[in-house]
Scaffold this active site. Sequence first.
Site, PDB file in Angstrom:
ATOM      1  N   CYS A 123       0.808  -1.218   0.000  1.00 26.85           N
ATOM      2  CA  CYS A 123       0.000   0.000   0.000  1.00 26.85           C
ATOM      3  C   CYS A 123       0.845   1.275   0.000  1.00 26.85           C
ATOM      4  O   CYS A 123       0.315   2.364  -0.223  1.00 26.85           O
ATOM      5  CB  CYS A 123      -0.942  -0.001   1.197  1.00 26.85           C
ATOM      6  N   HIS A 264      -2.944   6.927   3.109  1.00 27.26           N
ATOM      7  CA  HIS A 264      -3.435   5.706   2.468  1.00 27.26           C
ATOM      8  C   HIS A 264      -4.823   5.385   3.007  1.00 27.26           C
ATOM      9  O   HIS A 264      -5.073   5.478   4.206  1.00 27.26           O
ATOM     10  CB  HIS A 264      -2.466   4.551   2.752  1.00 27.26           C
ATOM     11  N   ASN A 295     -10.176   0.001   0.013  1.00 26.45           N
ATOM     12  CA  ASN A 295      -8.715   0.052   0.101  1.00 26.45           C
ATOM     13  C   ASN A 295      -8.135  -0.485  -1.196  1.00 26.45           C
ATOM     14  O   ASN A 295      -8.200  -1.680  -1.469  1.00 26.45           O
ATOM     15  CB  ASN A 295      -8.261  -0.791   1.297  1.00 26.45           C
TER      16      ASN A 295
END
Length: 342
Positions: A123, A264, A295
């Site tokens: 990520c 993030h 996500n």
Amino acid sequence: MPAQIATATPVANAALLGLGVYRPRRVVPNAEIVDRIDSSDEWIRTRSGITARHWASDDETIVSMSVAAARDALSAAGIAADQVDAVVLATSSQMVLGPSAGAVVATELGMHDTAAYDVSAGCAGFCYALGNAAALVRAGQARHVLVIGVERLSDLLDTSDRTCAFIFADGAGAAVVGPSDVEGIGPVAWGSDGAQTAAIKQDKDFMAYFAEVADRGADAERPYIRMNGQAVFRWAVTFLEKACRDALERSGVTVDDLDAFVPHQANSRITDALVRALGVPDSVAVARDIVEAGNTSAASIPMAMEQLLRSGDAKAGDTALLIGFGAGLAYAGQVVTLPPIA
């Protein structure tokens, strides 16, 4: 005497010149997921902030989503594909080891003999790739670099896994990095902790899977992404404040100088904890793309930037703190000047 080796001509500053994204057509609301994970819409919203996510269809591949996002980024930057000297693509869900997705994307965009490679940093991937791109530009190794974060995490999901099935999603974001009269990308603050790989990982490697197929045939269970959400949350809320402050300090700005904060999009509770820990002023626009996008790992940061710009909560020229974090465990962040969108 040894031969004198020439060096590239460096430039002083680099900046984000344009931004583009691709969001898959299929929108998957919580109601479509809850029965398979024995959950509820309220539980998912409370745990993550997510109300829906996008999952890619068969024709929305790592390459095709990257190309679509890249075309918008090039358009926003006013840069033609043949002016790009390098492509740096971040992903953790390319289902083949080679060739690199970056090389295929470059060709699909009409580039010829262009440097291209992939980055795997979970990520944090987009911010790692952005750090690479800014360094290439400043070193004079490339004038324009196309940075892409892209994922098809739905390919890696066990849709009955209560810890992951509602979290991860698909999409792509791209940005053009190039020289600038003033600095637009601060020094990257980055790091990793390989002792915590179990927090987010593929649950078996492919050699183990192939051996299982040989032994059990069609009964073999394919690899899936697994996550210990509590471990990730503890690490994020205890460590990432320092990482954010490191990025701010390296860039010579304070949290009060920010116009936007783009963490993030892992979990709304993590975002809220970071906002409190950093003392982010109420005047700062905070990215909340996770609500409708889920996500998207390496695509998360550029997609969240685009959402802030598209909504009008932030504008091109604003000062923003980016911080990516996830599998590795790894993190990377930098202060940037927000670019235009197509």
